[in-house]
Every structure is written in C-alpha cells, then in structure tokens.
Write an enzyme that holds these catalytic residues in place. Sequence first.
Site, PDB file in Angstrom:
ATOM      1  N   SER A  31     -50.035  -4.632  45.837  1.00 41.88           N
ATOM      2  CA  SER A  31     -48.955  -5.356  45.104  1.00 41.88           C
ATOM      3  C   SER A  31     -49.086  -5.440  43.876  1.00 41.88           C
ATOM      4  CB  SER A  31     -48.898  -6.612  45.801  1.00 41.88           C
ATOM      5  OG  SER A  31     -48.163  -7.801  45.026  1.00 41.88           O
ATOM      6  N   GLY A  32     -47.845  -5.113  43.123  1.00 43.52           N
ATOM      7  CA  GLY A  32     -47.862  -5.227  41.695  1.00 43.52           C
ATOM      8  C   GLY A  32     -48.018  -6.586  40.957  1.00 43.52           C
ATOM      9  N   LEU A  33     -47.447  -7.488  41.869  1.00 45.31           N
ATOM     10  CA  LEU A  33     -47.538  -9.100  41.633  1.00 45.31           C
ATOM     11  C   LEU A  33     -49.068  -9.456  41.670  1.00 45.31           C
ATOM     12  CD1 LEU A  33     -46.512 -11.805  41.103  1.00 45.31           C
ATOM     13  CD2 LEU A  33     -46.105 -12.016  43.482  1.00 45.31           C
ATOM     14  N   ARG A  90     -36.936   1.747  46.398  1.00 48.17           N
ATOM     15  CA  ARG A  90     -36.814   0.459  46.499  1.00 48.17           C
ATOM     16  C   ARG A  90     -35.653  -0.150  45.941  1.00 48.17           C
ATOM     17  NH1 ARG A  90     -41.225  -4.367  44.991  1.00 48.17           N
ATOM     18  NH2 ARG A  90     -39.840  -5.901  44.073  1.00 48.17           N
ATOM     19  N   LYS A 149     -40.698  -3.908  34.081  1.00 49.87           N
ATOM     20  CA  LYS A 149     -39.841  -4.684  35.132  1.00 49.87           C
ATOM     21  C   LYS A 149     -40.376  -6.343  34.871  1.00 49.87           C
ATOM     22  CE  LYS A 149     -41.738  -5.906  37.978  1.00 49.87           C
ATOM     23  NZ  LYS A 149     -42.274  -5.640  39.509  1.00 49.87           N
ATOM     24  N   ASN A 155     -40.694  -9.262  37.781  1.00 46.31           N
ATOM     25  CA  ASN A 155     -40.554  -9.820  39.202  1.00 46.31           C
ATOM     26  C   ASN A 155     -39.326 -10.169  39.537  1.00 46.31           C
ATOM     27  OD1 ASN A 155     -41.147 -11.838  41.519  1.00 46.31           O
ATOM     28  ND2 ASN A 155     -42.923 -10.484  41.499  1.00 46.31           N
ATOM     29  N   SER A 156     -39.213  -9.571  40.998  1.00 45.32           N
ATOM     30  CA  SER A 156     -37.594 -10.052  41.568  1.00 45.32           C
ATOM     31  C   SER A 156     -37.463 -11.507  41.763  1.00 45.32           C
ATOM     32  CB  SER A 156     -37.775  -9.016  42.692  1.00 45.32           C
ATOM     33  OG  SER A 156     -38.063  -7.917  43.065  1.00 45.32           O
ATOM     34  N   GLU A 209     -39.040   1.081  42.085  1.00 48.28           N
ATOM     35  CA  GLU A 209     -37.768   0.328  42.163  1.00 48.28           C
ATOM     36  C   GLU A 209     -36.625   0.688  41.171  1.00 48.28           C
ATOM     37  OE1 GLU A 209     -40.286  -2.980  42.058  1.00 48.28           O
ATOM     38  OE2 GLU A 209     -39.221  -3.789  40.299  1.00 48.28           O
ATOM     39  N   ASP A 256     -47.298  -0.074  45.118  1.00 48.21           N
ATOM     40  CA  ASP A 256     -46.072  -0.906  44.380  1.00 48.21           C
ATOM     41  C   ASP A 256     -46.378  -0.245  42.954  1.00 48.21           C
ATOM     42  OD1 ASP A 256     -44.330  -2.213  43.153  1.00 48.21           O
ATOM     43  OD2 ASP A 256     -45.167  -4.278  43.534  1.00 48.21           O
ATOM     44  N   ASP A 314     -46.490 -10.066  35.786  1.00 42.04           N
ATOM     45  CA  ASP A 314     -45.946  -8.923  36.578  1.00 42.04           C
ATOM     46  C   ASP A 314     -44.651  -8.025  35.763  1.00 42.04           C
ATOM     47  OD1 ASP A 314     -45.347  -6.993  38.545  1.00 42.04           O
ATOM     48  OD2 ASP A 314     -44.420  -8.584  39.995  1.00 42.04           O
ATOM     49  N   ASP A 348     -43.953  -0.391  40.648  1.00 43.82           N
ATOM     50  CA  ASP A 348     -42.811  -0.736  39.896  1.00 43.82           C
ATOM     51  C   ASP A 348     -41.670   0.219  39.464  1.00 43.82           C
ATOM     52  OD1 ASP A 348     -44.289  -3.105  39.748  1.00 43.82           O
ATOM     53  OD2 ASP A 348     -45.459  -2.894  37.897  1.00 43.82           O
ATOM     54  N   HIS A 402     -34.967  -5.108  49.330  1.00 44.73           N
ATOM     55  CA  HIS A 402     -35.540  -6.292  48.931  1.00 44.73           C
ATOM     56  C   HIS A 402     -34.405  -7.380  48.667  1.00 44.73           C
ATOM     57  CE1 HIS A 402     -38.929  -8.569  47.960  1.00 44.73           C
ATOM     58  NE2 HIS A 402     -38.873  -8.414  46.771  1.00 44.73           N
TER      59      HIS A 402
HETATM   60  C1  SPV Z   1     -45.224  -7.069  44.784  1.00 39.49           C
HETATM   61  O1  SPV Z   1     -45.596  -7.672  45.650  1.00 39.49           O
HETATM   62  O2  SPV Z   1     -45.599  -7.016  43.582  1.00 39.49           O
HETATM   63  C2  SPV Z   1     -43.662  -6.979  44.997  1.00 39.49           C
HETATM   64  C3  SPV Z   1     -43.138  -7.884  46.261  1.00 39.49           C
HETATM   65  O3  SPV Z   1     -43.069  -6.312  44.242  1.00 39.49           O
HETATM   66  S1  SPV Z   1     -42.561  -9.239  45.722  1.00 39.49           S
HETATM   67  O4  SPV Z   1     -43.200  -9.658  44.752  1.00 39.49           O
HETATM   68  O5  SPV Z   1     -42.116  -9.800  46.947  1.00 39.49           O
HETATM   69  O6  SPV Z   1     -40.969  -8.840  45.078  1.00 39.49           O
HETATM   70 MG    MG Z   2     -44.004  -5.748  42.718  1.00 41.99          MG
END
Ligand code: SPV
Ligand code: MG
Length: 561
Positions: free
Chosen positions: A66-68, A179, A140, A142-143, A134, A105, A78, A107, A210
């Site tokens: 996971s990027g986060l 994504r 980027k 975070n979503s 994505e 991930d 992130d 990004d 997502h």
């Molecule tokens: C991540 O885990 O970095 C994601 C998923 O991109 S989320 O954080 O749920 O968007």
């Molecule tokens: Mg991410």
Amino acid sequence: MSSEKVNYFHLRLLCIMTSSTNGEISKTQQFKRLLQSKHLEFLMEAHNALSARIVEETGFSGIWASGLSISAALGVRDNNEASWTQVLEVVEFMSDATRIPILLDGDTGYGNFNNMRRLVKKLEQRGVAAVCIEDKLFPKTNSFITSERQSLATIDEFTGKIKAVKDAQRDPDFCLVARLEGFIAGWGLDEMLLRAEAYHLAGADALLVHSKKVTPDEVLAFAKAWANKCPLVIAPTTYYSTPVEVFEQAGIRIVIWANQNVRSAIAAMQETTRRIFTERSVQNVEDGIVPVKEVFRLQNAEELLLAEERYLPKRRASTRAIILAASRGDELGEVTAGIPKAMVPVSGTPLLHKLVAQFGAAGVRAITVVRGYAAEKVHAPNVEFVENEDFEGTGELLSLHQARDRIDGDAIISFGDILFRQHILNNLLADKHDIVIAVDAMWEQRREREANGYVDYITATRPYSLRYDEEDAFLAKMGPDLSADKIHGEWIGLIKTTARGSAAVCGALDVLSKRSDFRGLHFDDLFNYLVCRGQRVQVLYVTGQWLDVDDLEDLARAQAF
Ligand code: SPV
Ligand code: MG
C-alpha cells in the site's frame, strides 16, 4: 558432530533454503491465477518485510504493498513524498521476505509513460508480480483527502501509460491493474465505464474500482454494468461493513484489505508506548507483546544458525592458544619504552590484537596471554592473562611455565611478536600429529638480517620438498648454532599440540624447570629434550609468509605485511 547430526542439519538447511525461494510457480503466475480465480480472493496490506511475512504466514495468497501504509511507515505523506526508488527499496525487502505475489500500489506511475516503463523493469527485477496505477496526476493525493479537488488524467495519457507497461514487461505474466478514481473525483458511472473500456482495450489485466462511500453502491453498480469484461478489484476501506458475500455475488475478483495492518500497528504502538511512558516500566506490557524470540522467528534466525554450522570454520571450543608476550623487545628501543613488543602497533593495530583476531578466525577463542614487561599495558578482548614477573633476561620457557596448567588438551603455543598468513595456522590446526611445529624452509633469505638474534634453526629427518607424496618430516635437532649444512629451516614460533602432545610438553617442562639454569632456557632446549626422549615432533614446512618483529627494520617490514 556425528554424521547423522550433520545430515539432519543439512536437510533442515535445505528445507529452510528452498522454502524461502519460489516454488514451481512464479509470483507473476500466482497473481495471474488470482485474477482468474473462480472464487473471491483477498490481498492483505503490508508496508515492510515484517508485515509482508506476517501476511504470508497467516495464509493470504497475495500482498497489497500500500502506498498509504508505506509512506506512513516512512513518516511521510501519501503525496509521492517518498521517491519511487525509496518505495522500490521497501518493496524489494518485502519481496525477498515472501513467496506470495505482491501487487504494488504504484500511485500514478511516478511520472509519465517513460517513468512507468522504468518502474516495470525494476519491479520485474525485484520479483514484484504486479503493479496498480491510478488515473490521477502526479504528485497524487490519497483518495480520502480532499478527493473532490483531485483531477483525473486524460484518457489518452492514461491509456498511453498502460500500453507502455504492457510493451515494457518482459515476463508475459506480469500484471497491470488500472485503477479508476472517477467516483473519488466526483464523476458518475458513465465516465467510469468510458474509461474502464479504454483501459481494458489498452491492455489492463484488471480494473480497480475505488470508492470513498460508506456503502458499496458505487462499486456494485459498476460491477453490474461492467458484466465481467475483465476482473474487478476493490478496496473496501470505507464500506468495510459490507459482508464479502455481497462482493462475491457481484462478481468481484479480488478484495484488498488496504491499510488495516499499518493502522493496527499504530494502535498497538501508541498503547504500548503510552503505558510505558506513564508507568515508567515495561512490566505491565510484557505479557501483551510478543517475546523477542518471536522477532527472531520472523527474521528466520534459525536459517542463519544452520548456515553457520555449514559455512563458518568449525569453532575449536577445545583448543586453547597460549601467546607469549612477556618480553619488552629491547632492540626496538624507544618504540617499546613503556609497552611490550606484543603491543606495538602494526598498521594501527597492536601485534597481539592481530594474533588474537587470527586465532579467532581459525575458531580458537580460548586464549591465554603471558604478559610481563609493562603488564598493565597489555590488553586484548576476551583473553585471560597470566603474569610472568621474571621476564628480564630470562628465556622463553620460564614464560611458558607460567601457563603450564593451560597447556591441556588441544593447544597452540605462539610467540607474541610474529605475524603469519592464516593458512599457516589453519594447516597447523588441521595436522593430526601430537606435536607439530611450523618451520620456514626459506630460512636462508632471512639469515643475514638475523645475524644478531637467537634463531631457532632446525634439522629434520628430511628437507623441504615440493613432492606431495613425501613422507612426514620430523624434528631431529633445534638450535641457534646448527651449522649451515645441517639446517633445514627456521622454526617460526608456532606449535600445535594434541592432548597427548600437551602432556608431553608439560612433562618436559616439569623436568626442565627443576634445572638450575631453567631461567635461561629456550624452546630449543624443550624440543631437543623431547626428541631425545623419543617424542616425535612433526615439522610442517612453510615457505615464507610470516615474520617476526625483533628490531626497527622488522617493524617496517611488518607494516607492509
Ligand atoms: C493505499 O493503500 O495506498 C490505497 C488504497 O491507495 S486507499 O488508501 O484505501 O485509497
Ligand atoms: Mg495508495
């Protein structure tokens, strides 16, 4: 070790080694199979090698890097604050620690199509099975942070990136997950489907849809409209309360639990740290945290122990080295005013320390040093000392006698002022005879410079020979006054004894120590006594590759040794 035990160890080592490499099926093939699975599959988040290993051993079939979570673990946001190579390093550790596939991930791909191609190349080299990118812009966000203000990439730009990935990958099974961030950025189903179609056509192996809603409505509506044209992946971070059966029925292929490991680690660390801080003690947390040996297990410490058995020189627990370091070394003048010869630095390290390290490298860790002159200045790690206060004007046997009760079992006796190549020591240790001395066959080259010193020349039962099938050579006589035609070599100051050899040396010392001239006796007196009594002393010929430090010229040579 018995041969059964050796076999057991080698078998275990083999098991551990093979279990840490890929099985028959590659990680990329494993990931492809997940995308083709008939059942709902799950990826679990990991953010470093430790969490990746936990994910694997718990039973998950794949890992979401996971990027986060990786950025959080690195202490940054992130927002592509960690560079792509920093992320690559983390994911490489994760890949090395596991055998299941990792979906990184990625990004937005850390740049344009060109950066993306390079990323794929590096991911393949590091055994990462798949990457997810994505359709947003670099850098980027975070979503779940100000998502409505986030812009999407154009369809052309993003499909160009997808194509570049597919053209760049060398392994046909490497997978790309595209994504869709349309719902996150506030777009509706139509835009999502338009983009999904384009990404699919460009070559994406799967789509990640997502959503930041607390219900699964958006992803379920998409799944229905998409009608399984290619595998769908979701990350129900916000709509986590939806039973997974709902996703299964909707035809979703993979669910990613995207960040629960880093969040649980944060909760655990906050609680533990808070308790230790307020209670000023670790006593109450100890039962709630894993024991240190669990850390070792996760690091696979056992494999290293077994490998050490196999590859490290055998520890000679039973062999003791006795180093004679009592004399000052008068010929070194000012250099040994206040320190004995054995403590004179050679290339910055005292001779004695070099010797101790050499013995250690050969597996001999039990070391006794006989010190005398400036005894308080003689030190070395992990050695024991015995004192010879009568070092002035006496011979070496008096020093050796101080360590008499340490000459027990397998032993190495060494002058404290010599340097030699490791193979000489190794060969001595490997020799099975009861008493073995290392003798330099190139004695003539050293003769001139030793004109004034006390040199232990030897005559043996045969001279040095290059023939490999030559019979053993044994000592016939040792002394400084042998005539040149009788000399076969010079003893370099190293003796190896077995338990029997040690007993013989001690017996000789006991007899000689009763003589009135004992204070002046040298090693040649000991050896000649032994030989006269019928004791065989094996001669191990060496050709140079050693030196002793008697005067300033020797010291200069030692610096260059
Ligand atoms: C991540 O885990 O970095 C994601 C998923 O991109 S989320 O954080 O749920 O968007
Ligand atoms: Mg991410």
